[in-house]
Design a protein around this motif. Structure first.
Motif, PDB file in Angstrom:
ATOM      1  N   ARG A   1       3.064   1.324   7.832  1.00 35.92           N
ATOM      2  CA  ARG A   1       1.982   1.029   6.898  1.00 35.92           C
ATOM      3  C   ARG A   1       2.130   1.935   5.685  1.00 35.92           C
ATOM      4  O   ARG A   1       2.319   3.146   5.819  1.00 35.92           O
ATOM      5  CB  ARG A   1       0.621   1.256   7.539  1.00 35.92           C
ATOM      6  CG  ARG A   1      -0.523   0.875   6.597  1.00 35.92           C
ATOM      7  CD  ARG A   1      -1.868   0.791   7.265  1.00 35.92           C
ATOM      8  NE  ARG A   1      -1.833  -0.171   8.346  1.00 35.92           N
ATOM      9  CZ  ARG A   1      -2.272   0.090   9.575  1.00 35.92           C
ATOM     10  NH1 ARG A   1      -2.747   1.260   9.877  1.00 35.92           N
ATOM     11  NH2 ARG A   1      -2.226  -0.835  10.505  1.00 35.92           N
TER      12      ARG A   1
ATOM     13  N   THR B   1      -0.856  -6.049  -0.430  1.00 33.40           N
ATOM     14  CA  THR B   1      -0.418  -6.147   0.960  1.00 33.40           C
ATOM     15  C   THR B   1       0.895  -6.929   1.064  1.00 33.40           C
ATOM     16  O   THR B   1       1.797  -6.548   1.816  1.00 33.40           O
ATOM     17  CB  THR B   1      -1.503  -6.841   1.820  1.00 33.40           C
ATOM     18  OG1 THR B   1      -2.730  -6.134   1.657  1.00 33.40           O
ATOM     19  CG2 THR B   1      -1.121  -6.873   3.281  1.00 33.40           C
ATOM     20  N   LEU B   2       1.013  -8.014   0.307  1.00 35.00           N
ATOM     21  CA  LEU B   2       2.247  -8.814   0.311  1.00 35.00           C
ATOM     22  C   LEU B   2       3.412  -8.027  -0.273  1.00 35.00           C
ATOM     23  O   LEU B   2       4.547  -8.116   0.207  1.00 35.00           O
ATOM     24  CB  LEU B   2       2.039 -10.115  -0.462  1.00 35.00           C
ATOM     25  CG  LEU B   2       0.997 -11.069   0.121  1.00 35.00           C
ATOM     26  CD1 LEU B   2       0.767 -12.244  -0.826  1.00 35.00           C
ATOM     27  CD2 LEU B   2       1.405 -11.544   1.488  1.00 35.00           C
TER      28      LEU B   2
ATOM     29  N   TYR C   1       3.772  -4.780  -0.130  1.00 35.65           N
ATOM     30  CA  TYR C   1       4.187  -3.799   0.880  1.00 35.65           C
ATOM     31  C   TYR C   1       4.946  -4.463   2.026  1.00 35.65           C
ATOM     32  O   TYR C   1       5.883  -3.873   2.572  1.00 35.65           O
ATOM     33  CB  TYR C   1       2.988  -3.006   1.386  1.00 35.65           C
ATOM     34  CG  TYR C   1       2.462  -2.020   0.355  1.00 35.65           C
ATOM     35  CD1 TYR C   1       3.329  -1.334  -0.486  1.00 35.65           C
ATOM     36  CD2 TYR C   1       1.114  -1.778   0.219  1.00 35.65           C
ATOM     37  CE1 TYR C   1       2.867  -0.438  -1.429  1.00 35.65           C
ATOM     38  CE2 TYR C   1       0.638  -0.869  -0.719  1.00 35.65           C
ATOM     39  CZ  TYR C   1       1.517  -0.202  -1.539  1.00 35.65           C
ATOM     40  OH  TYR C   1       1.046   0.693  -2.469  1.00 35.65           O
ATOM     41  N   GLN C   2       4.597  -5.687   2.386  1.00 35.72           N
ATOM     42  CA  GLN C   2       5.366  -6.417   3.404  1.00 35.72           C
ATOM     43  C   GLN C   2       6.788  -6.677   2.909  1.00 35.72           C
ATOM     44  O   GLN C   2       7.745  -6.579   3.674  1.00 35.72           O
ATOM     45  CB  GLN C   2       4.669  -7.724   3.777  1.00 35.72           C
ATOM     46  CG  GLN C   2       3.425  -7.517   4.595  1.00 35.72           C
ATOM     47  CD  GLN C   2       2.668  -8.812   4.860  1.00 35.72           C
ATOM     48  OE1 GLN C   2       2.982  -9.860   4.299  1.00 35.72           O
ATOM     49  NE2 GLN C   2       1.665  -8.735   5.708  1.00 35.72           N
ATOM     50  N   TYR C   3       6.917  -7.007   1.628  1.00 40.17           N
ATOM     51  CA  TYR C   3       8.233  -7.198   1.005  1.00 40.17           C
ATOM     52  C   TYR C   3       9.051  -5.910   1.107  1.00 40.17           C
ATOM     53  O   TYR C   3      10.223  -5.927   1.508  1.00 40.17           O
ATOM     54  CB  TYR C   3       8.028  -7.646  -0.444  1.00 40.17           C
ATOM     55  CG  TYR C   3       9.156  -7.356  -1.404  1.00 40.17           C
ATOM     56  CD1 TYR C   3      10.363  -8.051  -1.334  1.00 40.17           C
ATOM     57  CD2 TYR C   3       9.003  -6.397  -2.404  1.00 40.17           C
ATOM     58  CE1 TYR C   3      11.393  -7.794  -2.242  1.00 40.17           C
ATOM     59  CE2 TYR C   3      10.021  -6.141  -3.308  1.00 40.17           C
ATOM     60  CZ  TYR C   3      11.205  -6.838  -3.219  1.00 40.17           C
ATOM     61  OH  TYR C   3      12.228  -6.583  -4.108  1.00 40.17           O
TER      62      TYR C   3
END
Length: 129
Positions: free
Chosen positions: A4, A109-110, A112-114
């Motif tokens: 995270r 959030t997207l 950070y997922q990338y």
């Protein structure tokens, strides 16, 4: 493993907080990163440090100062130099990656997922499982 991003901010104070986290947790540092992106023709950098989980925990925090530092590979900024000094003091290496700017994503959030996907792809953080 659950990774995270924990966003500290974009100013000098936030960088000093990250440096203190690195200094007091040197044995926990997994990897350190500079994410370079471009927006409106200007390059900016995000500084990040991935920490090893504590005890039996499966949680890997990744502290980040997102896109608040102007980036020039030929002439580094004072903040870049401070971050690099902190990394050298911890006996780690700096990993620099060219990435998309966070504004390319509807939500942070997207973004950070990338980034997690990239870090996992290049084996800079552990695989799932």
């Amino acid at each position: 493993m659950i990774e995270r991003f924990i966003e500290l901010g974009q100013g000098y104070g936030d960088l000093y907080e990250m440096l203190e986290i690195m200094k007091t947790n040197q044995e926990r540092i997994h990897n350190t990163f500079v994410f370079v992106s471009e927006k409106d023709g200007k390059k900016v950098a995000s500084f990040a440090v991935a920490m090893k989980p504590v005890g039996d925990s499966k949680f890997m925090p990744i502290y980040i100062c997102r896109e608040g530092i102007p980036y020039n590979a030929e002439k580094t900024s004072q903040r870049y130099d401070l971050f690099k000094e902190g990394i050298e003091a911890a006996n780690k290496i700096l990993i620099t990656l060219e990435v998309k700017h966070s504004s390319a994503y509807v939500e942070t959030t997207l973004y950070y997922q990338y980034l997690i996907g990239l870090l996992r792809l290049y084996h800079y953080i552990p695989n799932l499982g």
